[in-house]
Design an enzyme around this catalytic site. Structure first.
Site, PDB file in Angstrom:
ATOM      1  N   ASP A 207       4.806  25.502  11.675  1.00  0.00           N
ATOM      2  CA  ASP A 207       6.174  25.406  10.973  1.00  0.00           C
ATOM      3  C   ASP A 207       7.761  25.975  12.105  1.00  0.00           C
ATOM      4  O   ASP A 207       7.387  25.296  13.633  1.00  0.00           O
ATOM      5  CB  ASP A 207       6.449  27.276  10.479  1.00  0.00           C
ATOM      6  CG  ASP A 207       6.995  26.668   9.261  1.00  0.00           C
ATOM      7  OD1 ASP A 207       8.674  27.022   9.522  1.00  0.00           O
ATOM      8  OD2 ASP A 207       7.212  26.609   7.777  1.00  0.00           O
ATOM      9  N   HIS A 256      11.978  30.222   8.683  1.00  0.00           N
ATOM     10  CA  HIS A 256      11.197  29.433   7.614  1.00  0.00           C
ATOM     11  C   HIS A 256       9.514  30.253   8.363  1.00  0.00           C
ATOM     12  O   HIS A 256       8.943  30.351   7.128  1.00  0.00           O
ATOM     13  CB  HIS A 256      10.691  27.532   7.700  1.00  0.00           C
ATOM     14  CG  HIS A 256      10.471  27.259   6.633  1.00  0.00           C
ATOM     15  ND1 HIS A 256       9.439  26.871   6.446  1.00  0.00           N
ATOM     16  CD2 HIS A 256      11.544  26.687   5.003  1.00  0.00           C
ATOM     17  CE1 HIS A 256       9.201  27.013   5.020  1.00  0.00           C
ATOM     18  NE2 HIS A 256      10.617  26.526   4.565  1.00  0.00           N
ATOM     19  N   SER A 436       7.572  25.446  -0.210  1.00  0.00           N
ATOM     20  CA  SER A 436       7.325  26.402   0.831  1.00  0.00           C
ATOM     21  C   SER A 436       6.849  27.551   0.238  1.00  0.00           C
ATOM     22  O   SER A 436       6.567  28.322   1.837  1.00  0.00           O
ATOM     23  CB  SER A 436       8.575  26.004   1.832  1.00  0.00           C
ATOM     24  OG  SER A 436       8.854  25.041   2.261  1.00  0.00           O
TER      25      SER A 436
END
Length: 611
Positions: A207, A256, A436
């Site tokens: 990520d 994220h 996600s």
């Protein structure tokens, strides 16, 4: 990524599992599948040049006009031929590497002979990244093993995934002892009642990076040398060419990855449990710095997850059992098919987010047939409006593998993905929406299942995950393009995974004795159902005791059988179904207003995905 069962693929995948989280990516330089789609024409002549993506051709023209010579491009070779060993992830990786090295030798030799540069080579996808003159690229395209010459296109996090981190939002989300998502899937109950935390299971998050200083993530990153702050084998960062960044230490280039990692394995430092599997070990791969990464970065990260090494290339650590990889591309990106397939062939479980706000119905690699795709639900088990899903047609892809079915449904399962509380860099918290956020709920659940049953194969894990999912009829018959097989139930999944007993066998036609595919074998008490494969085989994990099973298939009489199961043993059975009365109906279908005869439509049925 806010971004009918699949037939078994003929090989059990092994303990390494892939759960790829969703980032809906955009090819900023060119659409990934464009290399296949453009017809021959003035700017795309027939022959070798037809293998070159139009974006690369444009760059070649610009380079020649400027006189500055070289263009970066990814030279994609045909997938390595031959079967892979049915062994460990490392054995499969070695076989892939050997096959691709032989295929790539003519490309490497030609580039170097012409004085150009080979930037990187890859084995998970048979691909060579080069910086070469237009003449060299034309020569490469003329080589028989070369399938395409494409850009090293960019993938990025989708718009709209901005964390809500106001004091009021965080206070609301941390009001309980656990997040709503963990409670909804029963992860808190699995932790409390069954004492499962994912201990002994490795989860790689590919990520934007991970802030391991966060109090909910501190001490959770794996590493071959606990004294080395670079965490070799547990952390790596890749540059745009897919090469390790020397000296990189764990960090998050955005937010994220930290949020995803928190949902997988975070603790309860805030007073609220945020992680599905808080005892799992994390691996962190930074493949989309700041939320944007190249194809080369992503493939390099996927390779590292199943064959980890330090930044200097020295093998280090153990492969991930679960991999959370946050990337994707709206639509059907053929360039992601081979990496996803090979992750699965290497023993990894590719559970990918299906995408957010998809213009084409779903996102790759989640919509690759071998992938396990995840959609997003809210606290009331409604599928989020942004959550993608569709019936994927084989013809949607430019060069689909021959063995794929004509149609299949995505997503496979759904999980909490709305207003999800998790960790943010610098010790903060915030909520995010997206597939996600749904996918790490699946990643953590699989980690719990593997702790409960360490020898569980990927096929078995997926069958349990889909079979124990919860659903109703609000979106129609299952699987469907909204729920998939339903919203996951972690507690039910780990309960079944822990069993080492049950019933298995074959269902046959009572008259001909031939195996029957597509027979539903269901527990009469719970409705838990499995379906026979092409050879008529099934297996259903059951606790010791007597169980009534109902067998049903169109054209046959429903049959109920009682089977006795003993502890730590499988009961082997051979069951028969009697045919109903069969007859043939023929006629003509016409359109009422005109009386016009209608042609036979394509089948409205589709294949759902089980392994």
């Amino acid at each position: 990524m806010p971004l009918p069962s699949r037939p078994r693929r003929g090989r059990h995948r092994h303990r390494s599992l892939l759960s790829v989280l969703g980032i809906c990516a955009t090819a900023l330089t060119a659409a990934p599948a464009a290399a296949h789609a453009a017809p021959a024409g003035p700017s795309r002549p027939a022959g070798a040049h037809a293998k070159i993506d139009t974006a690369v051709l444009a760059r070649m023209d610009a380079a020649e006009a400027r006189g500055d010579g070289r263009v970066e491009a990814a030279v994609v070779l045909r997938a390595a031929a031959g079967s892979l060993p049915d062994g460990t992830a490392t054995e499969v990786r070695r076989a892939l590497a050997r096959g691709t090295a032989a295929d790539q030798a003519p490309v490497v030799d030609l580039v170097e002979a012409n004085g150009d540069r080979v930037l990187n080579t890859f084995w998970l996808k048979n691909m060579v990244l080069v910086r070469a003159t237009p003449d060299t690229l034309r020569q490469l395209a003329a080589l028989a093993p070369v399938a395409r010459v494409i850009p090293n296109f960019t993938l990025e996090t989708p718009p709209g995934e901005t964390p809500e981190k106001s004091a009021a939002a965080v206070a609301r989300a941390t009001a309980g002892a656990t997040t709503w998502g963990l409670a909804k899937i029963g992860a808190d109950k699995a932790q409390d009642d069954r004492k499962l935390t994912g201990a002994g299971v490795r989860v790689a998050v590919l990520d934007t990076g991970i802030d391991i200083a966060h109090p909910d993530l501190s001490g959770k990153l794996a590493g071959a040398d606990s004294a080395d702050p670079a965490h070799p084998g547990g952390w790596i960062e890749f540059d745009a060419d897919g090469r390790p960044v020397p000296g990189s230490r764990p960090h998050d280039s955005a937010y994220h990855g930290t949020h995803v990692a928190g949902t997988v394995a975070g603790g309860d430092a805030s007073g609220t449990r945020i992680g599905v599997a808080p005892g799992a070990e994390l691996m962190g791969g930074l493949v989309i710095p700041g939320g944007r990464g190249s194809l080369a970065q992503v493939i390099a990260g996927m390779q590292w997850a199943i064959a980890p090494y330090a930044a200097d290339g020295t093998p280090a650590g153990k492969p991930a059992d679960v991999v959370s990889m946050s990337l994707g591309s709206d639509g059907y990106a053929d360039e992601l098919v081979e990496p996803a397939r090979n992750i699965a062939r290497a023993g990894a479980f590719p559970a990918f987010a299906i995408g957010n706000e998809c213009l084409q119905g779903s996102a790759a690699p989640g919509n690759v047939f071998e992938a396990v795709s995840v959609g997003a639900t809210d606290a009331d088990d409604n599928v989020a409006d942004f959550s993608c899903g569709e019936v994927v047609h084989k013809s949607n892809w430019s060069t689909p593998p021959a063995e794929w079915p004509d149609t299949y449904v995505v997503p496979d399962v759904s999980a909490p993905g709305v207003d999800v509380l998790s960790a943010l860099p610098d010790g903060g918290y915030g909520t995010l929406d997206g597939t996600s956020m749904a996918t790490p709920h699946v990643s953590g659940t699989v980690a719990l299942m593997l702790q409960a049953r360490p020898d569980l194969t990927v096929d078995e894990a997926l069958a349990i995950l889909t079979g124990t999912s919860r659903s109703d009829d609000r979106y129609g018959a299952l699987p469907n393009p909204r729920y998939g097989h339903g919203r996951i139930d972690a507690y039910a999944a780990v309960t079944e995974a822990a069993l080492n007993s049950g019933v298995r066998g074959t269902v046959t036609d009572g008259r001909s004795g031939k195996p029957l595919a597509g027979v539903a074998v269901a527990r009469t008490d719970t409705g838990r159902t499995v379906t026979t494969d092409a050879a008529g085989r099934f297996s259903l994990r059951l606790a010791p005791g007597s169980h009534d099973l109902t067998l049903s298939r169109f054209g046959y009489q429903d049959t109920v059988t009682r089977e006795r199961v003993r502890a730590d043993r499988w009961t082997d059975v051979r069951l028969e179904l009697a045919r109903t009365r069969w007859a043939t109906v023929s006629g003509t279908v016409t359109y009422g207003p005109t009386g016009t005869n209608l042609p036979a439509p394509p089948s409205a049925c589709w294949t759902s995905r089980t392994r």
